[in-house]
Design an enzyme around this catalytic site. Structure first.
Site, PDB file in Angstrom:
ATOM      1  N   TYR A 153      -5.632  -0.867  -1.262  1.00  0.00           N
ATOM      2  CA  TYR A 153      -5.808   0.172  -0.243  1.00  0.00           C
ATOM      3  C   TYR A 153      -6.175   1.534  -0.831  1.00  0.00           C
ATOM      4  O   TYR A 153      -6.321   2.496  -0.089  1.00  0.00           O
ATOM      5  CB  TYR A 153      -4.517   0.347   0.567  1.00  0.00           C
ATOM      6  CG  TYR A 153      -4.403  -0.583   1.751  1.00  0.00           C
ATOM      7  CD1 TYR A 153      -5.028  -1.820   1.749  1.00  0.00           C
ATOM      8  CD2 TYR A 153      -3.666  -0.220   2.867  1.00  0.00           C
ATOM      9  CE1 TYR A 153      -4.901  -2.679   2.828  1.00  0.00           C
ATOM     10  CE2 TYR A 153      -3.543  -1.067   3.955  1.00  0.00           C
ATOM     11  CZ  TYR A 153      -4.165  -2.289   3.934  1.00  0.00           C
ATOM     12  OH  TYR A 153      -4.045  -3.134   5.008  1.00  0.00           O
ATOM     13  N   LYS A 223       2.665 -11.333  -4.482  1.00  0.00           N
ATOM     14  CA  LYS A 223       1.851 -12.532  -4.702  1.00  0.00           C
ATOM     15  C   LYS A 223       1.575 -12.659  -6.201  1.00  0.00           C
ATOM     16  O   LYS A 223       0.433 -12.871  -6.628  1.00  0.00           O
ATOM     17  CB  LYS A 223       0.525 -12.420  -3.927  1.00  0.00           C
ATOM     18  CG  LYS A 223       0.627 -12.695  -2.456  1.00  0.00           C
ATOM     19  CD  LYS A 223       0.910 -14.151  -2.111  1.00  0.00           C
ATOM     20  CE  LYS A 223      -0.261 -15.061  -2.419  1.00  0.00           C
ATOM     21  NZ  LYS A 223       0.047 -16.475  -2.086  1.00  0.00           N
ATOM     22  N   ASP A 289       3.776 -15.241   1.045  1.00  0.00           N
ATOM     23  CA  ASP A 289       3.558 -16.232   2.112  1.00  0.00           C
ATOM     24  C   ASP A 289       4.858 -16.950   2.466  1.00  0.00           C
ATOM     25  O   ASP A 289       5.158 -17.181   3.645  1.00  0.00           O
ATOM     26  CB  ASP A 289       2.444 -17.239   1.771  1.00  0.00           C
ATOM     27  CG  ASP A 289       2.409 -17.629   0.314  1.00  0.00           C
ATOM     28  OD1 ASP A 289       2.779 -16.800  -0.537  1.00  0.00           O
ATOM     29  OD2 ASP A 289       2.022 -18.762   0.009  1.00  0.00           O
ATOM     30  N   ASP A 313       1.676  -3.818   4.918  1.00  0.00           N
ATOM     31  CA  ASP A 313       0.986  -3.592   6.184  1.00  0.00           C
ATOM     32  C   ASP A 313       1.187  -4.799   7.103  1.00  0.00           C
ATOM     33  O   ASP A 313       1.593  -4.675   8.264  1.00  0.00           O
ATOM     34  CB  ASP A 313      -0.508  -3.371   5.884  1.00  0.00           C
ATOM     35  CG  ASP A 313      -1.234  -2.706   7.036  1.00  0.00           C
ATOM     36  OD1 ASP A 313      -0.581  -2.428   8.069  1.00  0.00           O
ATOM     37  OD2 ASP A 313      -2.443  -2.471   6.920  1.00  0.00           O
TER      38      ASP A 313
END
Ligand code: NAI
Length: 424
Positions: A153, A223, A289, A313
């Site tokens: 971002y 992740k 996830d 987010d």
């Protein structure tokens, strides 16, 4: 030290000196901003008056941004507005229209960058009475610390087909030996910076928050299994910081695994139990996830979350939706070192209902509650929260929420605000 009257000061990092009449700058906001900000100020003033017998009072100072600023001053974000937030440390804002056009930054992003507000703080809880897709929404009680300044971002991107991206691709291929780009002729490139400092200050704030609020755990969500140096770095540096700076106050999954490898599962469980009985905060991690699945299957396992910008987010919106609160979710952007903080409604300007006295003021109101907690006026904050609990349970809400409630009774913005005040 000479205390300038009515200004909140950050005496040492993490501590605020708050006078009884602090000046708090506010941005009214565009669209529904006008309606909700007026209600929120009224309610907060009343809650403070009730909680402290009139001995404390906020001195509201309006500062301009968005359309109101543009119409009056010809600029979307006047320098004086940024200066006011810089000077008075703590402020609140309504939603702002994102100006369309080349070269104009989102006003929210600009404020975050100017004040280096590195934490995006999103508490998520369920209010009894509010419609939700979950069977047990009462199990969701999570506070998200989303890193606000780094990651994919950061806005470092080059568009496919431009000379800039060609240069980057050439560098990657010729100097870095990158051969993995599948379609180099038509590729856009983005850069994902994640640093030790950026990770440490975020994770430190999350752990401090868990300790100060006696919460059981901090979970690092990442992740790192795929992006080993960026998201994997976040996990590694997060654990290292926890074990280095908070060794007496936390017990980490990392240490659990080490004990398990050296002395067996039983010894690890015993060490864990001892730490939890001693009131330590458990620091653990989970792949993003799996985390999203787990939030639906066993949300009670999570308390404070520390995560990177993009994950944060997605996570913020999913968790808010789980408690039916996407329209009332509060938020804040904070720099815990300098003390700078801007509390805000998380929704937009809702142009479709602006001026109709239908807007839900709760996102901004609950941000106001967060602000009261942040400056140490929790009594007033709790009063507002209790009042909302009371109203939602009766089915009193603005139309956006009331239409999904079992006993929903739709009220206008101003009627709802009056009800909140009456039940304070
Ligand atoms: P939006 O959040 O303004 O509206 C989406 C939908 O939610 C609309 O149907 C609206 O009526 C409803 N809604 C939003 N807030 C509500 C409230 N308090 N009570 C009842 N209903 C509510 O998002 P949209 O339409 O994408 O954006 C409109 C403008 O707001 C754009 O200029 C956008 O850039 C800006 N925006 C500003 C944000 C901020 O300042 N933090 C955040 C998101 C969007």
């Amino acid at each position: 030290m000479n205390h300038p009257q009515n200004i909140i000061l950050s005496s040492t990092p993490g501590t605020l000196a708050v006078p009884d009449n602090p000046v708090i700058p506010f941005i009214e906001g565009d669209g529904i901003g006008k309606e909700i900000t007026a209600s929120v100020r009224l309610i907060i003033d009343k809650a403070i008056e009730k909680s402290y017998n009139g001995e404390r009072k906020i001195e509201w100072k309006e500062v301009l941004a968005g359309e109101k600023a543009y119409n009056k001053l010809g600029t979307w974000l006047p320098e004086e507005t940024i200066d006011a937030f810089r000077k008075y440390l703590v402020g609140i804002k309504g939603p702002l229209t994102t100006p369309v056009g080349e070269g104009i930054r989102s006003l929210n992003v600009a404020l975050r960058q100017e004040l280096d507000l590195y934490v995006c703080l999103r508490p998520v809880r369920w209010f009894k009475g509010v419609a939700t897709p979950l069977l047990h929404p009462e199990k969701v009680h999570v506070t998200i610390f989303r890193e606000n300044t780094e990651d994919i971002y950061a806005g470092i991107e080059w568009n496919a087909g431009t000379p800039e991206v060609e240069k980057v691709l050439k560098f990657l291929k010729e100097e870095m030996g990158v051969a993995k780009i599948r379609f180099p002729e038509t590729t856009s490139i983005g850069v994902k910076p994640v640093s030790v400092e950026g990770t440490e200050r975020l994770v430190r704030s999350a752990i401090d928050y868990a300790i100060n609020n006696r919460l059981p755990s901090v979970t690092l969500v990442h992740k790192g299994n795929i992006m080993k140096f960026t998201e994997g770095g976040f996990k590694k540096w997060g654990y290292a910081l926890a074990e280095r700076e908070f060794s007496d106050q936390v017990f980490t999954e990392n240490i659990f695994n080490k004990i398990k490898a050296e002395r067996g599962l039983e010894a690890a469980v015993a060490a864990y139990n001892e730490a939890m009985e001693g009131g330590k905060v458990f620091i653990k991690d989970v792949i993003a996830d799996a985390f999203l699945q787990n939030t639906l299957l066993k949300p009670e396992e999570y308390s404070v979350i520390a995560t990177l910008n993009l994950n944060g987010d997605y996570i913020s919106d999913q968790l808010a939706a789980m408690v039916g609160g996407i329209g009332i979710a509060p938020g804040a952007n904070i720099n815990y070192v300098t003390g700078h903080a801007i509390f805000e409604a998380t929704h937009g300007t809702a142009p479709d209902i602006a001026g109709k006295n239908k807007a839900n003021p709760c996102s901004m109101l609950l941000s106001g509650v967060m602000m009261l907690e942040y400056i140490g006026w929790s009594e007033a904050g709790s009063l507002v929260t209790k009042s909302l609990e009371n109203l939602f349970e009766k089915g009193y809400a603005t139309p956006d929420l009331a239409r999904f409630m079992e006993k929903g009774k739709a009220l206008s913005t101003s009627e709802f605000a009056s009800e909140v005040i009456n039940s304070l």
